[in-house]
Scaffold this motif. Structure first.
Motif, PDB file in Angstrom:
ATOM      1  N   LEU A  81       0.919  -0.972   0.119  1.00 39.31           N
ATOM      2  CA  LEU A  81       0.385  -0.479   0.242  1.00 39.31           C
ATOM      3  C   LEU A  81       0.184   0.951  -0.615  1.00 39.31           C
ATOM      4  O   LEU A  81       0.807   2.135  -0.764  1.00 39.31           O
ATOM      5  N   LEU A  82       2.047   0.852   0.337  1.00 41.16           N
ATOM      6  CA  LEU A  82       2.979   2.065   0.581  1.00 41.16           C
ATOM      7  C   LEU A  82       3.547   2.363  -1.092  1.00 41.16           C
ATOM      8  O   LEU A  82       3.715   3.813  -1.020  1.00 41.16           O
ATOM      9  N   GLN A  83       4.247   1.935  -1.005  1.00 43.01           N
ATOM     10  CA  GLN A  83       4.479   1.523  -2.696  1.00 43.01           C
ATOM     11  C   GLN A  83       3.507   2.517  -3.401  1.00 43.01           C
ATOM     12  O   GLN A  83       3.642   2.770  -4.636  1.00 43.01           O
ATOM     13  N   GLU A  84       2.401   1.941  -3.017  1.00 44.73           N
ATOM     14  CA  GLU A  84       1.179   2.291  -3.922  1.00 44.73           C
ATOM     15  C   GLU A  84       1.071   3.635  -3.982  1.00 44.73           C
ATOM     16  O   GLU A  84       0.526   4.435  -5.286  1.00 44.73           O
ATOM     17  N   ALA A  85       1.046   4.027  -2.902  1.00 42.07           N
ATOM     18  CA  ALA A  85       0.406   5.323  -2.691  1.00 42.07           C
ATOM     19  C   ALA A  85       1.742   6.041  -3.665  1.00 42.07           C
ATOM     20  O   ALA A  85       1.324   6.893  -3.609  1.00 42.07           O
ATOM     21  N   LEU A  86       2.924   5.989  -2.263  1.00 40.31           N
ATOM     22  CA  LEU A  86       3.855   6.883  -3.409  1.00 40.31           C
ATOM     23  C   LEU A  86       3.967   6.745  -5.066  1.00 40.31           C
ATOM     24  O   LEU A  86       4.290   7.975  -5.581  1.00 40.31           O
ATOM     25  N   ALA A  87       3.295   6.024  -5.374  1.00 40.73           N
ATOM     26  CA  ALA A  87       3.964   5.878  -6.824  1.00 40.73           C
ATOM     27  C   ALA A  87       2.440   6.524  -7.555  1.00 40.73           C
ATOM     28  O   ALA A  87       3.331   7.522  -8.322  1.00 40.73           O
ATOM     29  N   ALA A  88       1.154   6.328  -6.701  1.00 41.85           N
ATOM     30  CA  ALA A  88       0.756   7.451  -6.904  1.00 41.85           C
ATOM     31  C   ALA A  88       0.674   9.058  -7.515  1.00 41.85           C
ATOM     32  O   ALA A  88       0.129  10.060  -7.708  1.00 41.85           O
ATOM     33  N   HIS A  89       1.584   9.406  -6.581  1.00 39.13           N
ATOM     34  CA  HIS A  89       2.166  11.303  -5.854  1.00 39.13           C
ATOM     35  C   HIS A  89       3.106  11.356  -6.301  1.00 39.13           C
ATOM     36  O   HIS A  89       4.540  12.364  -6.130  1.00 39.13           O
ATOM     37  N   GLY A  90       4.217   9.879  -7.450  1.00 36.74           N
ATOM     38  CA  GLY A  90       4.829  10.806  -8.161  1.00 36.74           C
ATOM     39  C   GLY A  90       6.886  10.160  -7.628  1.00 36.74           C
ATOM     40  O   GLY A  90       7.194  10.875  -7.829  1.00 36.74           O
ATOM     41  N   LEU A  91       6.192   9.841  -6.158  1.00 37.55           N
ATOM     42  CA  LEU A  91       7.270   8.884  -5.567  1.00 37.55           C
ATOM     43  C   LEU A  91       7.475   7.763  -5.512  1.00 37.55           C
ATOM     44  O   LEU A  91       8.160   7.460  -4.601  1.00 37.55           O
ATOM     45  N   GLY A  92       7.649   7.382  -6.752  1.00 35.83           N
ATOM     46  CA  GLY A  92       7.798   5.519  -6.549  1.00 35.83           C
ATOM     47  C   GLY A  92       9.453   5.152  -5.839  1.00 35.83           C
ATOM     48  O   GLY A  92       9.545   4.045  -5.881  1.00 35.83           O
ATOM     49  N   GLY A  93      10.423   6.614  -6.188  1.00 31.99           N
ATOM     50  CA  GLY A  93      11.543   6.090  -5.756  1.00 31.99           C
ATOM     51  C   GLY A  93      12.373   6.678  -4.163  1.00 31.99           C
ATOM     52  O   GLY A  93      12.981   5.948  -4.271  1.00 31.99           O
ATOM     53  N   ARG A  94      10.953   6.364  -3.917  1.00 34.18           N
ATOM     54  CA  ARG A  94      11.316   7.135  -2.867  1.00 34.18           C
ATOM     55  C   ARG A  94      11.416   5.278  -1.540  1.00 34.18           C
ATOM     56  O   ARG A  94      10.497   5.731  -0.330  1.00 34.18           O
ATOM     57  N   ALA A  95      10.378   4.146  -2.451  1.00 27.70           N
ATOM     58  CA  ALA A  95       9.356   3.717  -1.920  1.00 27.70           C
ATOM     59  C   ALA A  95       9.961   2.059  -1.052  1.00 27.70           C
ATOM     60  O   ALA A  95      11.578   1.642  -2.167  1.00 27.70           O
ATOM     61  N   PRO A  96       9.970   2.255  -0.039  1.00 28.21           N
ATOM     62  CA  PRO A  96      10.918   0.938   0.529  1.00 28.21           C
ATOM     63  C   PRO A  96      10.660   0.027  -0.406  1.00 28.21           C
ATOM     64  O   PRO A  96       9.659  -0.590   0.121  1.00 28.21           O
ATOM     65  N   SER A  97      11.427  -1.368  -0.324  1.00 28.56           N
ATOM     66  CA  SER A  97      11.532  -2.677  -0.178  1.00 28.56           C
ATOM     67  C   SER A  97      10.749  -3.125   1.069  1.00 28.56           C
ATOM     68  O   SER A  97      10.820  -2.723   2.070  1.00 28.56           O
ATOM     69  N   LEU A  98      10.043  -4.223   0.722  1.00 24.80           N
ATOM     70  CA  LEU A  98       9.929  -4.740   1.425  1.00 24.80           C
ATOM     71  C   LEU A  98      11.181  -5.765   2.803  1.00 24.80           C
ATOM     72  O   LEU A  98      10.994  -5.733   3.854  1.00 24.80           O
ATOM     73  N   GLU A  99      12.108  -6.072   2.128  1.00 28.81           N
ATOM     74  CA  GLU A  99      13.444  -6.535   2.882  1.00 28.81           C
ATOM     75  C   GLU A  99      13.200  -5.060   3.892  1.00 28.81           C
ATOM     76  O   GLU A  99      13.730  -5.288   5.396  1.00 28.81           O
ATOM     77  N   GLN A 100      13.604  -4.265   3.663  1.00 27.98           N
ATOM     78  CA  GLN A 100      14.557  -2.397   3.946  1.00 27.98           C
ATOM     79  C   GLN A 100      13.005  -2.820   4.834  1.00 27.98           C
ATOM     80  O   GLN A 100      13.101  -1.960   6.330  1.00 27.98           O
ATOM     81  N   VAL A 101      11.747  -2.800   4.903  1.00 34.01           N
ATOM     82  CA  VAL A 101      10.351  -2.232   5.605  1.00 34.01           C
ATOM     83  C   VAL A 101      10.297  -3.340   7.092  1.00 34.01           C
ATOM     84  O   VAL A 101      10.065  -2.780   8.281  1.00 34.01           O
ATOM     85  N   THR A 102      10.948  -4.551   6.439  1.00 34.45           N
ATOM     86  CA  THR A 102      11.044  -5.676   7.634  1.00 34.45           C
ATOM     87  C   THR A 102      12.180  -4.968   8.847  1.00 34.45           C
ATOM     88  O   THR A 102      12.833  -5.556   9.954  1.00 34.45           O
TER      89      THR A 102
END
Length: 114
Positions: A81-102
């Motif tokens: 959901l975080l990746q989708e929300a950031l991508a929708a706002h043009g910030l997809g490059g800021r999305a952490p991976s699941l490994e990073q979130v974990t």
């Protein structure tokens, strides 16, 4: 400070920082009758940090006896959901991976338990 644009190139210690509630527990959340709207209050501990710290507080306060499998499912859903929300706002490059979130979640959990 927080990186202003995109996560790439930001210092590793700042790359995924955001504004966090700081005391994001079930007792500090209000829900509409149908549960579709949620509001957080008691914002005295807001500041910069990793979103995973708020997840730790929520999971610990609201989900007694949660198993590791369910915890992993919830982290995956949050990350998606975080990746989708950031991508929708043009910030997809800021999305952490699941490994990073974990990783951030596990560190925040250790900090919470100390």
């Amino acid at each position: 400070g927080l990186p202003k644009e995109g996560g790439e190139g930001a210092s590793p210690s700042l790359r995924f920082r955001t504004v966090v509630h700081g005391d994001f527990k079930a007792a500090n959340l209000l829900f509409s009758r149908g549960g579709e709207v949620c509001a957080a209050y008691d914002l005295q501990y807001c500041g910069g940090g990793y979103g995973s710290a708020d997840l730790v507080m929520l999971f610990v306060s609201a989900m007694e006896g949660m198993c590791a499998e369910r915890e992993g499912e919830l982290l995956a859903k949050y990350c998606s959901l975080l990746q989708e929300a950031l991508a929708a706002h043009g910030l997809g490059g800021r999305a952490p991976s699941l490994e990073q979130v974990t990783r951030h979640y596990e560190l925040a959990l250790i900090d919470f338990l100390r």
